[in-house]
Motif scaffolding. Structure first.
Motif, PDB file in Angstrom:
ATOM      1  N   LEU A   1       0.886  -1.044  -0.113  1.00 50.06           N
ATOM      2  CA  LEU A   1       0.019   0.086  -0.047  1.00 50.06           C
ATOM      3  C   LEU A   1       0.830   1.145  -0.084  1.00 50.06           C
ATOM      4  O   LEU A   1       2.078   1.163   0.584  1.00 50.06           O
ATOM      5  N   LEU A   2       0.471   2.336  -0.630  1.00 54.59           N
ATOM      6  CA  LEU A   2       1.316   3.528  -0.860  1.00 54.59           C
ATOM      7  C   LEU A   2       0.320   4.511  -0.035  1.00 54.59           C
ATOM      8  O   LEU A   2      -0.918   4.863  -0.440  1.00 54.59           O
ATOM      9  N   ILE A   3       0.934   5.117   0.917  1.00 58.22           N
ATOM     10  CA  ILE A   3       0.020   6.444   1.704  1.00 58.22           C
ATOM     11  C   ILE A   3       0.816   7.414   1.582  1.00 58.22           C
ATOM     12  O   ILE A   3       1.956   7.601   2.097  1.00 58.22           O
ATOM     13  N   ASN A   4       0.318   8.649   1.183  1.00 57.76           N
ATOM     14  CA  ASN A   4       0.949   9.915   0.982  1.00 57.76           C
ATOM     15  C   ASN A   4       0.874  10.791   2.166  1.00 57.76           C
ATOM     16  O   ASN A   4       0.838  12.062   2.166  1.00 57.76           O
TER      17      ASN A   4
ATOM     18  N   PRO B   1      10.762  10.232   0.229  1.00 55.38           N
ATOM     19  CA  PRO B   1      10.750  11.489  -0.433  1.00 55.38           C
ATOM     20  C   PRO B   1       9.748  11.445  -1.431  1.00 55.38           C
ATOM     21  O   PRO B   1       9.499  10.169  -2.004  1.00 55.38           O
ATOM     22  N   GLU B   2       9.044  12.493  -1.750  1.00 54.22           N
ATOM     23  CA  GLU B   2       8.133  12.410  -2.764  1.00 54.22           C
ATOM     24  C   GLU B   2       8.528  11.760  -4.188  1.00 54.22           C
ATOM     25  O   GLU B   2       7.624  10.975  -4.724  1.00 54.22           O
ATOM     26  N   SER B   3       9.617  11.843  -4.647  1.00 53.29           N
ATOM     27  CA  SER B   3      10.196  11.604  -5.920  1.00 53.29           C
ATOM     28  C   SER B   3      10.230   9.998  -5.669  1.00 53.29           C
ATOM     29  O   SER B   3       9.834   9.043  -6.910  1.00 53.29           O
ATOM     30  N   ASP B   4      10.468   9.431  -4.621  1.00 50.57           N
ATOM     31  CA  ASP B   4      10.393   8.095  -4.610  1.00 50.57           C
ATOM     32  C   ASP B   4       9.319   7.460  -4.880  1.00 50.57           C
ATOM     33  O   ASP B   4       8.994   6.379  -4.984  1.00 50.57           O
ATOM     34  N   MET B   5       8.197   8.245  -3.932  1.00 54.27           N
ATOM     35  CA  MET B   5       6.690   7.690  -3.794  1.00 54.27           C
ATOM     36  C   MET B   5       6.134   7.716  -5.418  1.00 54.27           C
ATOM     37  O   MET B   5       5.436   6.733  -5.675  1.00 54.27           O
ATOM     38  N   THR B   6       6.459   8.584  -6.047  1.00 50.23           N
ATOM     39  CA  THR B   6       5.972   8.777  -7.436  1.00 50.23           C
ATOM     40  C   THR B   6       6.560   7.357  -8.143  1.00 50.23           C
ATOM     41  O   THR B   6       5.831   6.791  -9.083  1.00 50.23           O
ATOM     42  N   ALA B   7       7.801   7.322  -7.984  1.00 48.84           N
ATOM     43  CA  ALA B   7       8.640   6.208  -8.614  1.00 48.84           C
ATOM     44  C   ALA B   7       7.804   4.623  -8.271  1.00 48.84           C
ATOM     45  O   ALA B   7       7.529   3.874  -9.162  1.00 48.84           O
ATOM     46  N   LEU B   8       7.593   4.573  -6.815  1.00 46.82           N
ATOM     47  CA  LEU B   8       7.003   3.391  -6.609  1.00 46.82           C
ATOM     48  C   LEU B   8       5.560   3.272  -7.131  1.00 46.82           C
ATOM     49  O   LEU B   8       5.232   2.226  -7.585  1.00 46.82           O
ATOM     50  N   SER B   9       4.881   4.320  -7.298  1.00 41.69           N
ATOM     51  CA  SER B   9       3.311   4.144  -7.814  1.00 41.69           C
ATOM     52  C   SER B   9       3.585   3.927  -9.298  1.00 41.69           C
ATOM     53  O   SER B   9       2.702   3.020  -9.649  1.00 41.69           O
ATOM     54  N   LYS B  10       4.706   4.299 -10.107  1.00 39.98           N
ATOM     55  CA  LYS B  10       4.734   3.844 -11.402  1.00 39.98           C
ATOM     56  C   LYS B  10       5.284   2.569 -11.544  1.00 39.98           C
ATOM     57  O   LYS B  10       4.529   1.743 -12.315  1.00 39.98           O
ATOM     58  N   LEU B  11       6.215   1.928 -10.579  1.00 42.21           N
ATOM     59  CA  LEU B  11       6.725   0.748 -10.702  1.00 42.21           C
ATOM     60  C   LEU B  11       5.444  -0.161 -10.074  1.00 42.21           C
ATOM     61  O   LEU B  11       5.197  -1.469 -10.714  1.00 42.21           O
ATOM     62  N   LEU B  12       4.602   0.025  -9.308  1.00 35.84           N
ATOM     63  CA  LEU B  12       3.549  -0.822  -8.813  1.00 35.84           C
ATOM     64  C   LEU B  12       2.310  -0.686  -9.704  1.00 35.84           C
ATOM     65  O   LEU B  12       1.345  -1.544  -9.492  1.00 35.84           O
ATOM     66  N   GLY B  13       2.107   0.411 -10.293  1.00 29.67           N
ATOM     67  CA  GLY B  13       1.154   0.599 -11.199  1.00 29.67           C
ATOM     68  C   GLY B  13      -0.276   0.810 -10.234  1.00 29.67           C
ATOM     69  O   GLY B  13      -1.334   0.440 -10.607  1.00 29.67           O
TER      70      GLY B  13
ATOM     71  N   LYS C   1      10.621  -4.419  -6.178  1.00 25.44           N
ATOM     72  CA  LYS C   1      10.047  -4.786  -7.572  1.00 25.44           C
ATOM     73  C   LYS C   1       8.791  -4.886  -7.881  1.00 25.44           C
ATOM     74  O   LYS C   1       7.973  -5.391  -6.978  1.00 25.44           O
ATOM     75  N   GLY C   2       8.339  -4.666  -8.904  1.00 26.80           N
ATOM     76  CA  GLY C   2       6.869  -4.862  -9.414  1.00 26.80           C
ATOM     77  C   GLY C   2       6.570  -5.021 -10.758  1.00 26.80           C
ATOM     78  O   GLY C   2       7.584  -5.436 -11.505  1.00 26.80           O
ATOM     79  N   GLU C   3       5.373  -4.763 -11.037  1.00 29.92           N
ATOM     80  CA  GLU C   3       5.175  -5.193 -12.669  1.00 29.92           C
ATOM     81  C   GLU C   3       5.926  -4.372 -13.592  1.00 29.92           C
ATOM     82  O   GLU C   3       6.423  -4.569 -14.814  1.00 29.92           O
ATOM     83  N   GLY C   4       5.923  -3.022 -13.367  1.00 31.18           N
ATOM     84  CA  GLY C   4       6.446  -1.821 -14.285  1.00 31.18           C
ATOM     85  C   GLY C   4       7.838  -1.872 -14.179  1.00 31.18           C
ATOM     86  O   GLY C   4       8.377  -2.639 -13.249  1.00 31.18           O
ATOM     87  N   GLU C   5       8.637  -1.273 -15.339  1.00 35.10           N
ATOM     88  CA  GLU C   5      10.165  -1.475 -15.320  1.00 35.10           C
ATOM     89  C   GLU C   5      10.741  -0.091 -14.832  1.00 35.10           C
ATOM     90  O   GLU C   5      10.386   0.858 -15.541  1.00 35.10           O
ATOM     91  N   VAL C   6      11.308  -0.133 -13.658  1.00 33.47           N
ATOM     92  CA  VAL C   6      11.979   1.043 -13.144  1.00 33.47           C
ATOM     93  C   VAL C   6      13.445   0.592 -12.881  1.00 33.47           C
ATOM     94  O   VAL C   6      13.520  -0.455 -12.192  1.00 33.47           O
ATOM     95  N   THR C   7      14.289   1.371 -13.214  1.00 31.33           N
ATOM     96  CA  THR C   7      15.663   1.210 -13.062  1.00 31.33           C
ATOM     97  C   THR C   7      16.335   2.164 -12.243  1.00 31.33           C
ATOM     98  O   THR C   7      16.038   3.311 -12.216  1.00 31.33           O
ATOM     99  N   THR C   8      17.113   1.436 -11.115  1.00 25.95           N
ATOM    100  CA  THR C   8      17.587   2.735 -10.248  1.00 25.95           C
ATOM    101  C   THR C   8      19.215   2.294 -10.452  1.00 25.95           C
ATOM    102  O   THR C   8      19.660   1.371 -10.389  1.00 25.95           O
ATOM    103  N   LEU C   9      19.925   3.549 -10.350  1.00 28.75           N
ATOM    104  CA  LEU C   9      21.278   3.575 -10.447  1.00 28.75           C
ATOM    105  C   LEU C   9      21.783   3.978  -9.007  1.00 28.75           C
ATOM    106  O   LEU C   9      21.282   5.193  -8.765  1.00 28.75           O
ATOM    107  N   ILE C  10      22.584   3.515  -8.318  1.00 30.86           N
ATOM    108  CA  ILE C  10      23.221   3.834  -7.136  1.00 30.86           C
ATOM    109  C   ILE C  10      24.481   4.390  -7.439  1.00 30.86           C
ATOM    110  O   ILE C  10      25.534   3.653  -7.832  1.00 30.86           O
ATOM    111  N   LEU C  11      24.632   5.724  -7.430  1.00 35.82           N
ATOM    112  CA  LEU C  11      25.970   6.433  -7.811  1.00 35.82           C
ATOM    113  C   LEU C  11      27.066   6.695  -6.324  1.00 35.82           C
ATOM    114  O   LEU C  11      26.329   7.086  -5.413  1.00 35.82           O
ATOM    115  N   ARG C  12      28.138   6.102  -6.365  1.00 34.20           N
ATOM    116  CA  ARG C  12      28.844   6.608  -5.144  1.00 34.20           C
ATOM    117  C   ARG C  12      29.814   7.404  -5.618  1.00 34.20           C
ATOM    118  O   ARG C  12      30.452   7.419  -6.706  1.00 34.20           O
TER     119      ARG C  12
END
Ligand code: ADP
Ligand code: MG
Length: 500
Positions: free
Chosen positions: A215-218, A295-307, A339-350
């Motif tokens: 579940l995603l809660i804003n 963070p909000e951007s992560d929430m948006t990415a999650l909602s895209k990923l999970l549809g 991980k979910g249905e949608g394709e989202v890729t995350t790059l972790i930069l160090r």
């Protein structure tokens, strides 16, 4: 001073102001371009090599110079890279038109000539120089964009990461996320399919691999709703304590129950804000894990990923969706990989420090964008400004077929195109004029991929050095530069305007 002279001087003022802005970014062009350190009144420092970033951060007030900044922004938003080239080309076009003015050419004739020349140049590059960008060239395209940036120190690793990310995301730039973490080195950077949150589950007692629903809660689950708007009359401190405990607890328990009813077999809840420990503990007992302060951007990415959509409170919760969340240790950091249905890729930069990391991120985003562009458009040209030299030669031959003064404007356009390889060579410490003369010769003898040799001076084959860039990047750079130049040249007066 007659009217005509005053109009000319308005154009000349505009040209000079724009050229001043250009001269700031010119030395950053190319693989040997230098960086700029920018400091504001508060002592905040940015170190960058990116043309658009420099122009955005400069305190530019002149309206004509601001138009150049807009051209750089357009280039950035359309093609992600090539901003310095656009600005340098526009600066050179403006400088050349000042010469044409002094020879008596009218602004309209110059504009017409420039427009014709830019279209011819783009058509020529498209039909004669651009080739198909097969997938094997994507890493070369990433390398070309990264050369000269702070990312260069681990160029092979970084360019492979870029290509992997773009392929997994199917060329959709919006499906790639970049997460920067100070500490470690660039070589520790990695690419994940799914959304990676730099978070841990709220309580240590929570299940580390929750059952596959989410579940995603804003909002948060800690502040009591409406508490600030009620009036209470209580007779003692004890009574108040009791009230607080009770009303708080019931609301929290209600919250938790609403969530549990949607996740009867356990799962995971992603919360935008803080969650109270009582809620977290109640959920943990029902096998539900919780991540908060996302963070909000992560929430948006999650909602895209999970549809799924993000609920605004526990009153309007939507159905739980399938999701696979796991707590993972990557290097020395703990993350939650979703991980979910949608394709989202995350790059972790160090990277070592936040400042270098900022510049690293900018370079990375450019490279990602450029690879996406090549992946989607499937057209590329040899880099190093070789396409500009080829187009310049073509324009000179074509100019001879044009009657009248427009011919001069077309020749001036050809000269301006050559400034890109010339500046790349100059910034690498070689003579720009000698380089251009050698390059013209090479191109005339059929070596159409010849560009400046930044190591030894003179010319070399860009194909042999694996320097490629997307055709659209060059196309947009030429079109934006000529468009902004024409707009500046068409202004014959600057007039004060009523403030709205
Ligand atoms: P921009 O903001 O315009 O992308 P850059 O500083 O990134 O400016 O420089 C890009 C230019 O450098 C491109 O024309 C690219 O082809 C050229 N370039 C990159 N690598 C090389 C190389 N190894 N030799 C010559 N030119 C190169
Ligand atoms: Mg670049």
């Amino acid at each position: 001073m007659n009217e005509n002279e005053s109009n000319t001087s308005a154009v000349v003022h505009n040209i000079r102001a724009a050229k001043r802005a250009v001269s700031t970014v010119k030395t950053t062009l190319g693989p040997m371009g230098m960086d700029k350190m920018m400091v504001d009144g508060g002592g905040n420092v940015i170190v960058t090599n990116d043309g658009a970033t420099i122009l955005q951060e400069l305190d530019i007030s002149h309206p004509a110079a601001r138009m150049l900044v807009e051209a750089a922004n357009t280039q950035e938003s359309m093609c992600y890279d090539g901003t310095t080239s656009t600005v340098v080309l526009a600066g050179e076009l403006l400088g050349n038109s000042e010469l044409l003015f002094s020879k008596g050419l009218h602004a309209n004739i110059i504009c017409r000539g420039y427009r014709k020349a830019s279209n011819w140049a783009v058509d020529y590059i498209n039909s004669e120089l651009a080739v198909d960008a097969e997938e094997e060239f994507l890493s070369d395209i990433a390398r070309t964009s990264i050369t000269g940036k702070s990312l260069e120190s681990s160029i092979t690793h970084v360019s492979n990461l870029c290509v992997d990310a773009v392929k997994t995301a199917g060329g959709d730039y919006d499906r790639i996320r970049v997460l920067c973490q100070p500490g470690g080195g660039l070589d520790d950077s990695s690419c994940f399919s799914g959304v990676v949150l730099h978070k841990e589950f709220l309580l240590p007692a929570m299940p580390l691999k929750p059952n596959g629903k989410a579940l995603l809660i804003n909002t948060g689950l800690s502040d009591m709703k409406g508490e600030e708007n009620i009036q209470l009359s209580l007779s003692s401190a004890n009574e108040y304590q009791q009230y607080k405990r009770q009303s708080g607890r019931t609301q929290w328990v209600d919250c938790a129950n609403a969530i549990i009813s949607l996740l009867p077999d356990g799962g995971v809840v992603f919360c935008r804000d803080t969650v109270h420990e009582v809620v977290a503990a109640t959920l943990a007992k029902s096998g539900i894990s919780l991540v908060h302060r996302i963070p909000e951007s992560d929430m948006t990415a999650l909602s895209k990923l999970l549809g799924t959509s993000i609920s605004h409170s526990t009153d309007d919760l939507v159905e739980a969706v399938d999701c696979d969340a796991e707590c993972k240790q990557i290097g020395d950091m703990k993350y939650i990989v979703v991980k979910g249905e949608g394709e989202v890729t995350t790059l972790i930069l160090r990277g070592a420090t936040m400042q270098t990391l900022d510049e690293t991120e900018r370079g990375f985003e450019d490279a990602l964008g450029v690879v996406c562009l090549a992946y989607n458009t499937k057209r590329m040209v040899a880099g190093g400004g070789s396409a500009y030299i080829g187009a310049a030669l073509y324009l000179r031959s074509k100019a001879a077929t044009v009657d009248g003064r427009e011919q001069m404007a077309i020749e001036a356009f050809a000269d301006a195109l050559e400034s890109i390889p010339a500046t790349i060579a100059e910034n690498a410490g070689h003579d720009p004029l000698d380089t251009i003369l050698t390059l013209r010769n090479e191109h005339k003898t059929g070596h159409k991929d010849s560009g400046p040799d930044i190591d030894n001076g003179g010319a070399c084959s860009m194909t042999e050095r694996h320097v490629y860039e997307p055709f659209d990047l060059v196309r947009q750079a030429i079109l934006s530069a000529s468009e902004v130049t024409v707009s500046i040249l068409r202004i014959d007066d600057i007039i004060g305007k009523r403030t709205e």
